[in-house]
Motif scaffolding. Structure first.
Motif: not given
Length: 413
Positions: A126, A157-162, A164, A173, A248
């Motif tokens: 993704e 934007v494609a990483d919802p855990l950015r 963290d 990441s 992040h």
């Protein structure tokens, strides 16, 4: 003959190390406990001894910090130590480390202090698809850092855990971001190596149309590993400022790319490449060097303010390029540039940009290839510094401005 003489390594006693550092012997052991020095127990029980080069490098760094203007920011780090003629990653000679291990393994060492043999980085589908779409939408004349900045933003934007910022999440990441950056770049060569997951192999097809041979690929991988970090360069400081604000890791890397695009930081490799091409076209270095000097311009690829002699990264790359048949003409041209400057008392030695230009010219790469290589390689170091900064007090990088404007109060204009 004792072991020290056989190895050629010069060792210092605790008292001698203290004298070089200008501290008390007890402070020497404090440096050891903080990981700034490594000690070795004397086999006959006469105390500890220290690598003289490592002690001298720490002394040089301490003198630089002491000479800094009052209030100038100094950042404690356990990542990279730079000496007069060598540098270390977490206390290990960086050239030796890069010569033995691939870029991914060196990156893991910088991040965790653990050597992960056979480390591989994989781009999530993704994130890679998003980054490729974003890069494809740019104008054809976009530069390498333009593409990488856009790719970083799309991957974020494609990483919802950015958001963290735990070590585990940031490392996850990082292992995804670096191959995403490479995979988002336009492909120039035929991907007949799809099963090879090495980052250097993936990057090769983005830098040249030529087929990669094992020796050339090894030089590219060495260059990536050597460039993974180099203490607090301008781009790395930008990363730490962003991380201090708890940005992040993708945003921190974007800050590094922004600083890298400045002409005084990221463009040096491009200038050295063009100079080397001109030397080859004109059949000699003397007229090219003369034109640079006549125009009042600095000859690119020479001199480094942190090393008293040749940049150790350049030395390592030149040695490996010797075995690369196609590098012969470019290597000879680079050495002619060095020789011309030496004969005229320039007092400057080759830096890594000149060595990178030999690689890019001899492998049919464009002038901006060195900039791309540098940015991808340094991403590992940026992540390592962000990880360190996340463990520090937030927003500590807030120097005070020295106001020199008109004194208030003034009437509203």
């Amino acid at each position: 003959m004792d072991a020290q003489a056989e190895s050629g390594e010069r060792r210092l006693s605790t008292r001698e190390a203290a004298e070089v550092l200008g501290v008390k012997p007890a402070t020497v052991y404090a440096y050891v406990s903080r990981g700034q020095l490594t000690s070795r127990r004397d086999p006959v029980g006469r105390g500890s001894s220290f690598d003289a080069a490592e002690v001298e490098a720490l002394a040089l760094r301490s003198r630089r910090e002491a000479a800094a203007p009052a209030g100038e920011l100094a950042v404690r780090t356990s990542l990279t130590l730079i000496g007069p003629d060598r540098y270390w990653f977490r206390g290990v000679d960086a050239v030796e480390l890069a010569s033995r291990y691939r870029y991914e393994e060196v990156a893991e060492w910088l991040w965790t202090g653990t050597l992960v043999r056979g480390a591989r980085f994989t781009a999530p589908p993704e994130a890679l698809a998003a980054a490729r779409r974003a890069v494809a939408a740019l104008a054809p004349h976009s530069g390498p850092v333009d593409r990488l900045r856009v790719a970083v933003a799309a991957a974020a934007v494609a990483d919802p855990l950015r958001f963290d910022l735990s070590e585990e999440a940031v490392l996850g990441s990082a292992r995804c971001l670096i191959p995403t950056l490479v995979g988002a770049l336009p492909e120039l060569g035929a991907p007949g190596w799809a099963g090879d997951g090495r980052l250097a192999r993936q990057l090769w097809a983005r830098l040249t149309e030529r087929e990669a041979d094992p020796d050339a690929l090894a030089v590219l991988d060495l260059a990536l590993a050597l460039l993974a970090d180099h203490d607090l360069a301008a781009s790395t400081l930008a990363v730490r400022v962003a991380a201090s604000a708890r940005a992040h890791p993708y945003a921190a890397v974007s800050a590094g790319l922004g600083a890298l695009e400045g002409p005084l930081h990221g463009a040096a490799g491009r200038l050295a490449h063009r100079m080397l091409v001109e030397v080859l076209e004109r059949g000699g270095a003397a007229p090219v060097v003369a034109e640079y000097l006549r125009a009042g311009r600095r000859v690119p690829g020479l001199g480094h303010r942190l090393y008293r002699g040749e940049d150790p990264r350049a030395t390592a790359l030149f040695a490996r390029l010797e075995a690369l048949e196609q590098a012969g003409p470019a290597l000879a041209a680079a050495r002619e540039v060095i020789g011309v400057m030496a004969r005229h008392g320039g007092g400057l030695h080759a830096n890594v940009d000149l060595a990178l230009s030999v690689l890019t010219v001899s492998c049919g790469m464009a002038a901006e290839a060195g900039e791309t290589l540098f940015a991808v390689a340094r991403t590992a170091g940026w992540i390592a510094h962000a990880l360190e900064e996340y463990q520090e007090r937030p927003l500590r990088m807030r120097p005070s401005g020295h106001y020199v404007g008109p004194r208030p109060p003034r009437p509203v204009p």
